[in-house]
Design an enzyme around this catalytic site. Structure first.
Site, PDB file in Angstrom:
ATOM      1  N   GLU A 183      48.365  71.176  60.448  1.00 18.14           N
ATOM      2  CA  GLU A 183      48.769  72.387  59.726  1.00 18.14           C
ATOM      3  C   GLU A 183      50.260  72.406  59.404  1.00 18.14           C
ATOM      4  O   GLU A 183      50.706  73.190  58.562  1.00 18.14           O
ATOM      5  CB  GLU A 183      48.425  73.632  60.553  1.00 18.14           C
ATOM      6  CG  GLU A 183      46.944  73.824  60.778  1.00 18.14           C
ATOM      7  CD  GLU A 183      46.630  75.183  61.371  1.00 18.14           C
ATOM      8  OE1 GLU A 183      46.790  75.335  62.600  1.00 18.14           O
ATOM      9  OE2 GLU A 183      46.249  76.088  60.598  1.00 18.14           O
ATOM     10  N   TYR A 207      57.507  98.214  45.255  1.00 15.88           N
ATOM     11  CA  TYR A 207      56.508  97.267  45.787  1.00 15.88           C
ATOM     12  C   TYR A 207      56.725  95.850  45.250  1.00 15.88           C
ATOM     13  O   TYR A 207      56.329  94.894  45.908  1.00 15.88           O
ATOM     14  CB  TYR A 207      55.065  97.739  45.552  1.00 15.88           C
ATOM     15  CG  TYR A 207      54.761  98.273  44.169  1.00 15.88           C
ATOM     16  CD1 TYR A 207      54.707  97.455  43.059  1.00 15.88           C
ATOM     17  CD2 TYR A 207      54.518  99.637  44.005  1.00 15.88           C
ATOM     18  CE1 TYR A 207      54.417  97.953  41.806  1.00 15.88           C
ATOM     19  CE2 TYR A 207      54.232 100.153  42.751  1.00 15.88           C
ATOM     20  CZ  TYR A 207      54.173  99.309  41.651  1.00 15.88           C
ATOM     21  OH  TYR A 207      53.903  99.818  40.411  1.00 15.88           O
ATOM     22  N   GLU A 265      50.617  86.197  64.572  1.00 12.54           N
ATOM     23  CA  GLU A 265      51.317  87.251  65.309  1.00 12.54           C
ATOM     24  C   GLU A 265      52.823  87.174  65.085  1.00 12.54           C
ATOM     25  O   GLU A 265      53.505  88.193  64.945  1.00 12.54           O
ATOM     26  CB  GLU A 265      51.020  87.133  66.811  1.00 12.54           C
ATOM     27  CG  GLU A 265      49.624  87.556  67.214  1.00 12.54           C
ATOM     28  CD  GLU A 265      48.572  86.458  67.092  1.00 12.54           C
ATOM     29  OE1 GLU A 265      48.815  85.449  66.393  1.00 12.54           O
ATOM     30  OE2 GLU A 265      47.498  86.612  67.703  1.00 12.54           O
ATOM     31  N   LYS A 285      43.932  84.858  57.295  1.00 11.51           N
ATOM     32  CA  LYS A 285      44.059  83.422  57.032  1.00 11.51           C
ATOM     33  C   LYS A 285      42.694  82.920  56.567  1.00 11.51           C
ATOM     34  O   LYS A 285      41.826  82.596  57.392  1.00 11.51           O
ATOM     35  CB  LYS A 285      44.517  82.706  58.309  1.00 11.51           C
ATOM     36  CG  LYS A 285      44.961  81.272  58.112  1.00 11.51           C
ATOM     37  CD  LYS A 285      45.545  80.739  59.413  1.00 11.51           C
ATOM     38  CE  LYS A 285      46.039  79.317  59.289  1.00 11.51           C
ATOM     39  NZ  LYS A 285      46.526  78.795  60.587  1.00 11.51           N
TER      40      LYS A 285
HETATM   41  N1  LIG Z   1      45.370  84.953  67.525  1.00 11.47           N
HETATM   42  C1  LIG Z   1      45.535  83.780  66.853  1.00 11.47           C
HETATM   43  N2  LIG Z   1      44.676  82.781  67.077  1.00 11.47           N
HETATM   44  C2  LIG Z   1      44.837  81.619  66.432  1.00 11.47           C
HETATM   45  C3  LIG Z   1      45.867  81.437  65.505  1.00 11.47           C
HETATM   46  C4  LIG Z   1      46.761  82.527  65.276  1.00 11.47           C
HETATM   47  O1  LIG Z   1      47.721  82.458  64.468  1.00 11.47           O
HETATM   48  N3  LIG Z   1      46.572  83.668  65.977  1.00 11.47           N
HETATM   49  N4  LIG Z   1      45.979  80.247  64.824  1.00 11.47           N
HETATM   50  C5  LIG Z   1      45.131  79.265  65.015  1.00 11.47           C
HETATM   51  C6  LIG Z   1      45.178  78.014  64.200  1.00 11.47           C
HETATM   52  O2  LIG Z   1      46.395  77.844  63.525  1.00 11.47           O
HETATM   53  C7  LIG Z   1      43.981  78.051  63.235  1.00 11.47           C
HETATM   54  O3  LIG Z   1      44.165  79.084  62.273  1.00 11.47           O
HETATM   55  C8  LIG Z   1      43.728  76.751  62.511  1.00 11.47           C
HETATM   56  O4  LIG Z   1      42.551  76.858  61.744  1.00 11.47           O
HETATM   57  C9  LIG Z   1      44.052  79.340  66.010  1.00 11.47           C
HETATM   58  N5  LIG Z   1      43.952  80.601  66.647  1.00 11.47           N
END
Ligand SMILES: Nc1nc2c(c(=O)[nH]1)N=C([C@H](O)[C@@H](O)CO)CN2
Length: 118
Positions: free
Chosen positions: A22, A54, A74, A99
């Site tokens: 990533e 905006y 987060e 995402k």
């Molecule tokens: N609470 C979260 N859990 C996960 C995150 C995140 O940003 N916050 N990110 C990932 C990985 O980057 C995922 O998106 C890859 O597909 C996993 N869990």
């Protein structure tokens, strides 16, 4: 103050994620944002200088996430909240970051936070 200015479905391309692969690609994040603002003032003046613009907020969100390249959603949410409160004087905001495709079997995954006092 119940008035808000909102942005829904703002797509930002940036490096984001915790896994090695990533860090090598750009991915899409989708931002929903709701911000407290007294819309009576621009409602009377008809002047964008009195409004929470905006367009300017959207540009700020895009620049902030492209610069930050966070691992976690987060982290992205916390930084966005702090920047928008500081730069635009927003007292209260609620924001969600999705995402798309991160969990293929889910309709959507992401985080939602609320900061400040209404
Ligand atoms: N609470 C979260 N859990 C996960 C995150 C995140 O940003 N916050 N990110 C990932 C990985 O980057 C995922 O998106 C890859 O597909 C996993 N869990």
């Amino acid at each position: 103050m119940a008035d808000t200015v909102f942005i829904e479905g703002l797509v930002v391309e940036t490096v984001v994620g915790v896994y090695d692969w990533e860090r090598e690609v750009a991915q899409s994040l989708v931002i929903d944002l709701e911000m407290a603002w007294d819309n009576r003032v621009p409602g009377c003046s008809d002047d964008v200088a009195d409004a929470l613009d905006y367009g300017a907020v959207s540009e700020c969100v895009d620049a902030c996430l492209k610069r930050l390249q966070p691992q976690l959603l987060e982290r992205a949410a916390e930084e966005l909240a702090a920047v928008l409160q500081a730069e635009f004087g927003v007292g209260w905001l609620r924001l969600a970051i999705r995402k798309p495709g991160a969990v293929p079997d889910a309709a959507a995954v992401g985080v939602r936070i609320e900061r400040g006092v209404r």
